[in-house]
Design an enzyme around this catalytic site. Structure first.
Site, short mmCIF file in Angstrom:
data_model
loop_
_atom_site.label_atom_id
_atom_site.label_comp_id
_atom_site.label_asym_id
_atom_site.label_seq_id
_atom_site.Cartn_x
_atom_site.Cartn_y
_atom_site.Cartn_z
N HIS A 107 -3.12 1.03 8.77
CA HIS A 107 -1.78 1.59 8.59
C HIS A 107 -1.82 2.74 7.57
O HIS A 107 -1.26 3.82 7.80
CB HIS A 107 -0.83 0.48 8.14
CG HIS A 107 0.57 0.91 7.90
ND1 HIS A 107 1.64 0.45 8.64
CD2 HIS A 107 1.10 1.78 6.99
CE1 HIS A 107 2.76 1.02 8.20
NE2 HIS A 107 2.45 1.84 7.19
N GLU A 108 -2.50 2.50 6.44
CA GLU A 108 -2.52 3.52 5.38
C GLU A 108 -3.32 4.75 5.77
O GLU A 108 -2.89 5.88 5.53
CB GLU A 108 -3.08 2.92 4.08
CG GLU A 108 -2.25 1.82 3.47
CD GLU A 108 -0.82 2.23 3.21
OE1 GLU A 108 -0.53 3.43 3.09
OE2 GLU A 108 0.03 1.34 3.16
N GLN B 222 3.20 9.81 1.69
CA GLN B 222 4.47 9.10 1.52
C GLN B 222 5.18 9.47 0.23
O GLN B 222 6.35 9.14 0.06
CB GLN B 222 4.25 7.58 1.56
CG GLN B 222 3.83 7.06 2.92
CD GLN B 222 3.73 5.56 2.91
OE1 GLN B 222 2.72 5.01 2.48
NE2 GLN B 222 4.76 4.87 3.36
N GLY C 213 0.84 -1.18 0.00
CA GLY C 213 0.00 0.00 0.00
C GLY C 213 0.87 1.23 0.00
O GLY C 213 2.08 1.16 0.29
N CYS D 84 7.21 -0.21 6.99
CA CYS D 84 6.71 0.96 6.28
C CYS D 84 7.77 1.46 5.31
O CYS D 84 8.95 1.54 5.68
CB CYS D 84 6.37 2.05 7.29
SG CYS D 84 5.69 3.55 6.54
N LEU D 85 7.35 1.80 4.11
CA LEU D 85 8.31 2.31 3.12
C LEU D 85 8.95 3.61 3.58
O LEU D 85 10.03 3.97 3.11
CB LEU D 85 7.60 2.55 1.78
CG LEU D 85 7.03 1.29 1.10
CD1 LEU D 85 6.22 1.69 -0.13
CD2 LEU D 85 8.14 0.33 0.70
N HIS E 286 -1.53 7.16 7.85
CA HIS E 286 -0.65 8.10 7.14
C HIS E 286 -1.39 9.40 6.79
O HIS E 286 -0.78 10.48 6.77
CB HIS E 286 -0.13 7.47 5.84
CG HIS E 286 1.07 6.58 6.03
ND1 HIS E 286 2.25 7.03 6.58
CD2 HIS E 286 1.26 5.28 5.72
CE1 HIS E 286 3.12 6.03 6.60
NE2 HIS E 286 2.55 4.96 6.10
ZN ZN Z 1 3.53 3.17 5.93
#
Ligand code: ZN
Length: 184
Positions: A144-145, A54, A49, A102-103, A148
């Site tokens: 999680h998304e 991000q 995702g 997480c990226l 953000h």
């Molecule tokens: Zn993340």
């Protein structure tokens, strides 16, 4: 299409509350191109995702995709979804605790408690309503998304920081490679 640069922890854009997207904006070529760029970037980064903050864009947009059969023990795969202006309508009080990455937090893993089931309403890339009733790992990905979009990172949600782990140590001490959590 273009690959977008990932904002890393410490970048203030990750701590801002994202702006909703107007119906008029959704149909513009620029916004549709941005969605394609987000999808391409998520796939290129091997993420499950990606949220717009991000990639340095403070708007309420999330893309999600997991077609990996290896994840089957975590539940079904997730089809490619574009979620605009998502809102939770239900979050179960019952929690599950699992590993997240997480990226935007390179090479870190941590155990995070999340609602086991959620119901979410959003708009798709055509501006049509989407309703998701998801549980287990896919529900975690949604939480999680959407976090953000509210300026939260998974480390904010951890109850026990002793599980915050570098990837090398994660593989060595915590789980087998086949259990590895993907980054979202
Ligand atoms: Zn993340």
């Amino acid at each position: 299409m273009a690959l977008l640069k990932i904002a890393k922890m410490g970048n203030p854009v990750l701590r801002k509350i994202s702006e909703p997207v107007t119906k008029e904006e959704i149909s513009t070529p620029d916004f549709q191109r941005f969605l394609d760029d987000m999808i391409e970037t998520m796939r290129d980064e091997d993420g499950l995702g990606l949220a717009a903050p991000q990639v340095h864009v403070s708007k309420q947009v999330v893309v999600i995709e997991s077609l990996d059969d290896a994840r089957s023990e975590e539940g079904p795969g997730m089809p490619l979804l574009v979620l605009i202006n998502p809102v939770f309508k239900y979050m179960s009080k019952e929690l599950r605790t699992g590993w997240e990455g997480c990226l935007s937090l390179d090479n870190l893993r941590g155990r995070v408690p999340r609602s086991r089931a959620v119901k979410l309403e959003a708009l798709d890339r055509n501006g049509e309503p989407v309703i998701l009733d998801w549980e287990e790992f896919p529900a975690v990905v949604l939480q999680h998304e959407i976090d953000h979009l509210r300026g939260h990172l998974f480390v904010d949600r951890m109850k026990d920081m002793s599980t915050l782990t570098h990837l090398g140590e994660f593989r060595r001490y915590w789980v087998k490679e086949e259990d590895e959590v993907e980054e979202v």
